[in-house]
Design an enzyme around this catalytic site. Sequence first.
Site, PDB file in Angstrom:
ATOM      1  N   HIS A   1      17.720 -21.931  17.931  1.00 17.44           N
ATOM      2  CA  HIS A   1      18.527 -22.091  19.152  1.00 17.44           C
ATOM      3  C   HIS A   1      19.939 -22.558  18.786  1.00 17.44           C
ATOM      4  O   HIS A   1      20.148 -23.738  18.505  1.00 17.44           O
ATOM      5  CB  HIS A   1      17.874 -23.103  20.096  1.00 17.44           C
ATOM      6  CG  HIS A   1      16.632 -22.600  20.743  1.00 17.44           C
ATOM      7  ND1 HIS A   1      16.650 -21.911  21.940  1.00 17.44           N
ATOM      8  CD2 HIS A   1      15.337 -22.664  20.361  1.00 17.44           C
ATOM      9  CE1 HIS A   1      15.407 -21.579  22.270  1.00 17.44           C
ATOM     10  NE2 HIS A   1      14.594 -22.018  21.327  1.00 17.44           N
TER      11      HIS A   1
ATOM     12  N   GLU B   1      22.405 -22.839  20.828  1.00 17.32           N
ATOM     13  CA  GLU B   1      23.047 -23.467  21.979  1.00 17.32           C
ATOM     14  C   GLU B   1      22.867 -24.974  22.035  1.00 17.32           C
ATOM     15  O   GLU B   1      23.582 -25.665  22.775  1.00 17.32           O
ATOM     16  CB  GLU B   1      22.540 -22.830  23.281  1.00 17.32           C
ATOM     17  CG  GLU B   1      21.087 -23.131  23.630  1.00 17.32           C
ATOM     18  CD  GLU B   1      20.083 -22.165  23.003  1.00 17.32           C
ATOM     19  OE1 GLU B   1      18.979 -22.021  23.571  1.00 17.32           O
ATOM     20  OE2 GLU B   1      20.402 -21.574  21.956  1.00 17.32           O
TER      21      GLU B   1
ATOM     22  N   CYS C   1      15.425 -16.716  19.799  1.00 19.27           N
ATOM     23  CA  CYS C   1      14.020 -17.128  19.827  1.00 19.27           C
ATOM     24  C   CYS C   1      13.153 -16.040  20.482  1.00 19.27           C
ATOM     25  O   CYS C   1      12.911 -15.008  19.880  1.00 19.27           O
ATOM     26  CB  CYS C   1      13.883 -18.485  20.511  1.00 19.27           C
ATOM     27  SG  CYS C   1      12.302 -19.304  20.178  1.00 19.27           S
TER      28      CYS C   1
END
Length: 359
Positions: A170, A172, A78
């Site tokens: 993202h 994660e 990002c």
Amino acid sequence: TILILDFGSQFSHLIARRVRELGVYCELLACNVDLRNGLHFRPRGVILSGSPYSVYEEGAPHVDPYLWELGVPILGVCYGLQEIAYTLGGAVERCDKREYGKSEIDVVAPSRLFEGIDHPTVWMSHGDSLAAPPAGFTVVARTTNAPFAAVERDGAAAAGKSPIFGIQFHPEVTHTKDGHKLLRNFVVSICGVAAGAWSMDSFVEKEVERIRRVVGPTAEVVGAVSGGVDSTVAAKLMSLAIGNRFHAIMVDNGVMRHNECAEASALLRDRLGINLTVVDAGDLFLGRLKGVTDPERKRKIIGNTFIEVFEDEAAKIEAQVEDRDPSRKIEYLVQGTLYPDVIESVSFKGPSATIKTHH
């Protein structure tokens, strides 16, 4: 070791968790750490986190330029992607409409980063986007709203330069269905770190060794404990490493839960064998808090009073240590906490806005 540089994202600690779930050790540090002189290890790869900032704003966080000389693979997530583009000659601009939520990516070119990824759903959270990638970068994936959802300069095709990857989404968070695969591709396949080579058991052994090496054979250490997980783990590690040369101090501030201080101190002393001093300062704290209603002012009163009480008690302990052996002194202070609190405590200029003053 994988180095994760935090630019203030609420998800930064999740990146560290996902990497460690692979059985790979990583460290999360502020984005403005001195990479030439400030690291105690040489990373095998670097991940740049997201951020609430815009790279082109005055005062926005930026990485140490030495990053580009490390010669290791880099993954920008990002804001991390935007930092790569902004620094290396690409273009970043504000989106017409902020993108937040699930999105479907279209992988348009072969990439080691996306190898084996079958599920196209990813999680976006950004108000800026890449307008043009830097020279030498290839577009790997796109979405309806992000024509440069993933770009790369893979070392194999870049005349020996270290590979750099950037993604707008993202990986994660659990909403990105194959995010764990992407991170595994980067850490294991691209950075060449063996999965499963690290565990918490091995961490304890190595951390105890490191503490002994840093503290040495004679130095005494103090640290605050509350009975919570963070400070208790730190206290136990210190106790394992240097025994009673670690002096834990628990401050009863009068606003703990019923019997919490007594139960916590019994646990620390009797079950964990920690050298503990308990200071009853409830009347002092409550007297200073009387009539105060503003939460931030309460935090400052509690924080400042805690420091005062802790320093007074540490001075008493140091005097006792010197009475027993004039050659010994308290040389170190230990603080046990977790990544989010550490990050909140670093007022950016580096990187997050301070959320909890008492940290």
